[in-house]
Design a protein around this motif. Sequence first.
Motif, mmCIF file in Angstrom:
data_model
loop_
_atom_site.group_PDB
_atom_site.id
_atom_site.type_symbol
_atom_site.label_atom_id
_atom_site.label_comp_id
_atom_site.label_asym_id
_atom_site.label_seq_id
_atom_site.Cartn_x
_atom_site.Cartn_y
_atom_site.Cartn_z
ATOM 1 N N ARG A 98 0.598 6.508 3.429
ATOM 2 C CA ARG A 98 1.130 5.346 4.144
ATOM 3 C C ARG A 98 0.319 4.959 5.387
ATOM 4 O O ARG A 98 0.448 3.839 5.859
ATOM 5 N N LYS A 116 2.267 3.235 -4.993
ATOM 6 C CA LYS A 116 3.694 3.543 -4.901
ATOM 7 C C LYS A 116 3.874 5.055 -4.955
ATOM 8 O O LYS A 116 3.105 5.753 -5.615
ATOM 9 N N ASP A 139 8.600 5.230 -1.884
ATOM 10 C CA ASP A 139 9.225 4.072 -2.516
ATOM 11 C C ASP A 139 10.463 4.455 -3.309
ATOM 12 O O ASP A 139 11.273 3.605 -3.654
ATOM 13 N N LEU A 141 9.564 0.980 -10.157
ATOM 14 C CA LEU A 141 8.473 0.989 -9.186
ATOM 15 C C LEU A 141 7.229 0.291 -9.706
ATOM 16 O O LEU A 141 6.532 -0.409 -8.959
#
Length: 132
Positions: A79, A88, A110, A129
């Motif tokens: 991230r 994801k 996620d 996702l």
Amino acid sequence: MTLVQAGTPLRAPRVLVVEDEDNIATALEFLIIREGYAHDRVASGAEALPRIRDTLPDLVLLDVMLPEVSGYEICGHIRTDPALAGVKVLMMTARGSVIERRKGMELGADGFISKPFELKDLRDEVRRLLAG
């Protein structure tokens, strides 16, 4: 695997499994293959980030408790790296408490699924996702 939609070839979504337990990884790979996704696997936290950076998977199925580097640390690195913004992350743990889930989501996961999981629940979450 290449899919074709309206005459335009599309690449199958790529899924990286980061799981140190062989029996769980085998079940995950079975599901991924059955869904038609391309896949790869690493079995330690230390291997995960280099592989993610090299292959840029669409989705990482990330165990929380890994040798060397935890899934939480890996998620945090994903991230904070702008080059990985499109990746994801679905975190998986046997410690499925509310605190564990909150920690994963705060780090930018996620999705979060508790082990043991039903393959149908995992399939539904992976589809969600990868759908966007």
